[in-house]
Write an enzyme that holds these catalytic residues in place. Structure first.
Site, PDB file in Angstrom:
ATOM      1  N   GLU A  50      31.705   5.454 -16.069  1.00  0.00           N
ATOM      2  CA  GLU A  50      32.539   4.245 -16.083  1.00  0.00           C
ATOM      3  C   GLU A  50      32.809   3.737 -17.495  1.00  0.00           C
ATOM      4  OE1 GLU A  50      29.996   4.757 -14.053  1.00  0.00           O
ATOM      5  OE2 GLU A  50      30.630   4.304 -11.999  1.00  0.00           O
ATOM      6  N   PHE A 112      23.112  -3.666  -1.224  1.00  0.00           N
ATOM      7  CA  PHE A 112      23.191  -2.371  -1.904  1.00  0.00           C
ATOM      8  C   PHE A 112      24.351  -2.370  -2.899  1.00  0.00           C
ATOM      9  CE2 PHE A 112      24.879   2.040  -2.021  1.00  0.00           C
ATOM     10  CZ  PHE A 112      23.829   2.599  -2.744  1.00  0.00           C
ATOM     11  N   GLN A 113      24.069  -1.941  -4.097  1.00  0.00           N
ATOM     12  CA  GLN A 113      25.042  -1.907  -5.200  1.00  0.00           C
ATOM     13  C   GLN A 113      25.675  -3.272  -5.456  1.00  0.00           C
ATOM     14  OE1 GLN A 113      27.632   1.612  -4.663  1.00  0.00           O
ATOM     15  NE2 GLN A 113      26.154   2.745  -5.895  1.00  0.00           N
ATOM     16  N   LYS A 162      34.732  -6.396  -1.030  1.00  0.00           N
ATOM     17  CA  LYS A 162      35.324  -5.368  -0.175  1.00  0.00           C
ATOM     18  C   LYS A 162      36.146  -5.969   0.977  1.00  0.00           C
ATOM     19  CE  LYS A 162      34.214  -1.244   2.377  1.00  0.00           C
ATOM     20  NZ  LYS A 162      33.717   0.095   2.186  1.00  0.00           N
ATOM     21  N   MET A 480      24.834   7.360 -40.595  1.00  0.00           N
ATOM     22  CA  MET A 480      24.941   6.053 -41.240  1.00  0.00           C
ATOM     23  C   MET A 480      23.569   5.376 -41.344  1.00  0.00           C
ATOM     24  SD  MET A 480      26.802   4.020 -42.844  1.00  0.00           S
ATOM     25  CE  MET A 480      28.575   4.006 -42.576  1.00  0.00           C
TER      26      MET A 480
END
Lengths: 566, 160
Positions: A50, A112-113, A162, A480
């Site tokens: 993502e 969930f999630q 949803k 760096m």
């Protein structure tokens, strides 16, 4: 009115806003939306992580000026996007991020999630929404795009439960958006413009200090007009590169920690600093009390909070850079009591001093025969792409060398994580840029450390026939940080030695891409030419001088005139 | 220096967390904060008291204004204003001290709002300093519990 599903309404909103490509990764909470995407003409790019989706949308936004769109699922999908959202926020990139959310009835139940992504992204978005009622869906999305692209742009997140997306909704006609509580200032105050112009006429040693705001406002032409008309030298921040032609004799290149000797000296000796769309970041100013100590400061910025945040400003101008620069140019075009030639000529001694600084310490490096110097690779990339490629970068030495040695003559050919400094930005951003401009050469200048942070996006590049080129400046170090350790920590290389790195040539091949390697300076040109001629994703692995440092360098907390030089 | 800032904002879930998150994220400090809806139910008024030099207060007001849900920000301590705070104090009031507690309450023009055999619950309103003063005076007698509202404030109307 005909009702359509929430998913269809979202897609119609995206089309209405001119979106053609979205980047995302599906999951349970957005499965309806993905289903509806199949019936639309939107190009739906499946990334491999993502973070890659949001960076790709960001890359697209930077090179096109349009709003980038990413679609993530709830919970881990959303949290994986957070670094990339923060990246866009720090650099003021217009984006809309759609995240799935668990059904409204489950919100707050540790479902969930489930994650409170609106809470998590509150400090790293320009604004965010949780749409709890389907009747607000369309107006919220329209508002999100409006906020993302107006004023000081930024990412806006819309969290979509949803069940809300599954409901049937009306799709009213779009009307101009007017928000009582959000009205950015575009037009400058005429009195402030006049004050600024009168200061500019009187200045002996003026400097234009240009930031990313000029690019975001598409104000490069107005800026170039002003600089050339009055013969004012220009320095750019990392974000401002391309805002003024890098090859123009008035360009002093970048300023700040790894800026040119010339630019830092010019700012330190200026009597007038005209900051345009820049925010006086600590990497630009160094020690604050020694920054432009003799200068009157004019500051043009669309965001009032940027003004007098770090440095006290004498003439603030809250306005869009394009409007403000147009007003300044108009003032000079119409004012009667001033002689343009005379003012331009009066800056000649100042420009001569600046020339002397450049002659004394030009942007340079030491050639070491067949050892590949990273700066040489960038110079060759510049030469072989005629300075016309879109360059994205990872973060660290690779980024600074690209900024120092590629001559950016146009805006929107440069995409780099300036504010947040996000390693792993370059490859997905390059994919976003290439998807937007398939005919342009897009090169990600990378390090061997950074590239591994989002290397999985090679598969995305491959799947969507997106032949980006990756130039890895490979020194087997996190270069760096190693440089800081060399200079300030007695060469104690704690955690910066990459003892194991993959064989990037084989790795490219494993993804169905092409891998090329150069270990000698004489091989560099051939590798770049072959990469540019290959119609496939290519990784170029350049084995560079391992302990090369980025110079000039202003050590943290020092004045910008206290530079370590080559 | 102490500043009292009045903020009109959208009365929506999560708006308060945007304000408090701004203060914690940028290292500004909140001495007191009080919020409730205005005549218009869709708009809340938030009064907050903060401290800082001129540059910090300038940043605070600008940053507040930058929040999308914020409609109006005014630093009302710039002009003439009235401020009030309310406190509820449960103070020990046994036989020997009941009369004295009532006298103190009277001086401060407070009201007894609840009585028990061993305590009075007192309501006092006034400036933050007046509220602090009665607390200081009642403390030696024995305060069992206090709740303060935080300051609310309003700019004075124009006298013209």
């Amino acid at each position: 009115m005909e009702k359509i599903s929430g998913s269809q309404a979202i897609i119609r909103c995206l089309q209405e806003e001119g979106v053609k490509i979205i980047f995302g990764f599906p999951g349970g909470a957005v499965i309806d939306l993905y289903d509806a995407l199949m019936d639309s003409d939107l190009i739906n790019v499946l990334v491999r992580h993502e973070q890659g989706a949001v960076h790709a949308a960001d890359g697209l936004a930077r090179v096109t000026g349009e709003v980038g769109v990413a679609l993530l699922t709830s919970g881990p999908g959303a949290t994986n996007g957070v670094t990339a959202i923060a990246t866009a926020y720090m650099d003021s990139i217009p984006m809309v991020i759609l995240t799935g959310q668990v059904p409204t009835a489950l919100i707050g139940n540790d479902a969930f999630q489930e994650v409170d992504i609106v809470g998590i992204t509150r400090p790293c978005t320009k604004h965010n929404y949780l749409v709890k009622d389907a009747k607000d869906l369309v107006s919220t999305l329209r508002e999100a795009f409006h906020i993302a692209r107006t004023g000081r742009p930024g990412p806006v997140l819309v969290d979509l439960p949803k069940d809300v997306v599954a409901k049937m909704v009306d799709f009213p006609e779009k009307k101009p958006i007017r928000m009582q509580n959000y009205q950015p200032t575009y037009e400058p105050h005429p009195g402030q413009i006049e004050k600024a112009c009168k200061k500019i006429i009187k200045a002996k040693n003026p400097v234009l200090y240009v930031g990313g705001g000029v690019i975001l406002a598409n104000a490069h032409e107005e800026l170039t007009e002003l600089a050339r008309k009055l013969n004012i030298p220009v320095t750019m921040t990392l974000m401002g590169l391309g805002g003024f032609p890098g090859s123009d004799p008035l360009s002093m290149g970048m300023l700040g920690m790894h800026g040119s000797y010339t630019a830092n000296m010019a700012v330190a000796h200026s009597d007038l600093l005209i900051a345009v769309g820049a925010r006086f970041d600590d990497r630009v100013t160094g020690r604050l009390d020694a920054f432009a100590p003799h200068a009157t400061i004019i500051h043009i910025d669309v965001d009032p909070t940027s003004i007098s945040k770090n440095v006290k400003v004498d003439i603030p101008i809250v306005a869009d850079c394009k409007y403000a620069l147009t007003a300044i140019n108009n003032w000079f075009n119409t004012a009667s009591d001033f002689n343009r030639e005379q003012v331009a000529a009066s800056h000649e001694p100042w420009l001569a001093t600046i020339d002397e600084w450049t002659k004394k310490h030009p942007m340079c490096y030491i050639d070491e025969g067949e050892i590949i110097k990273p700066q040489y690779v960038i110079e060759k990339l510049d030469e072989l792409t005629h300075g016309d490629a879109i360059i994205t970068t990872e973060v660290g030495q690779n980024q600074m060398w690209a900024a120092q040695f590629y001559k950016f003559n146009k805006p929107r050919q440069w995409a780099t994580s300036g504010g947040l400094g996000t390693m792993g930005y370059g490859l997905p951003a390059a994919i976003g840029a290439k998807m937007a401009f398939p005919d342009k050469t897009v090169i990600d200048v990378a390090g061997d450390g950074s590239i591994q942070m989002n290397i999985q996006e090679l598969a995305t590049a491959k799947q969507y026939k997106c032949p980006v080129k990756v130039a890895i400046l490979n020194n087997n170090y996190l270069g760096m940080v190693r440089q800081w350790q060399e200079l300030f920590y007695n060469k104690r290389y704690a955690g910066t030695v990459m003892e194991v790195t993959p064989d990037f040539v084989l790795l490219a091949q494993a993804y169905g891409a092409v891998g090329l390697r150069a270990t000698k300076k004489s091989e560099v040109e051939a590798v770049i030419k072959e990469a540019l001629a290959t119609d496939n994703t290519v990784i170029m692995d350049f084995a560079i001088a391992r302990e090369e440092c980025v110079f000039p360098m202003v050590p943290a907390g020092k004045a910008t005139t206290e530079m370590l030089l080559v | 220096m102490k500043h009292t800032i009045s903020v009109l904002l959208q009365n929506k879930p999560g708006v308060l967390s945007r304000v408090t998150g701004l203060f914690s994220g940028r290292g500004f400090n909140i001495e007191s904060l009080s919020v409730a809806e205005t005549l218009e139910a869709s708009i809340s008024c938030l009064t907050l008291v903060t401290r800082g030099d001129e540059a910090i207060i300038e940043q605070i007001t600008k940053q507040l204004h930058k929040l999308i849900d914020v409609i109006k920000v005014s630093d009302i301590s710039d002009s003439e204003y009235v401020e009030r705070e309310m406190v509820l104090i449960r103070v020990k009031a046994e036989a020997q001290s009941r009369a004295e507690v009532l006298r103190v309450i009277d001086i401060f023009r407070g009201k007894v709002v609840d009585v028990s055999p061993r305590s009075y619950t007192v309501e006092v309103t006034g400036s933050a300093s007046k509220v602090q003063a009665i607390i200081d005076i009642l403390k030696p007698i024995g305060i069992q519990e206090i709740v303060r509202t935080g300051t609310i404030a309003m700019a004075r109307a124009s006298k013209k």
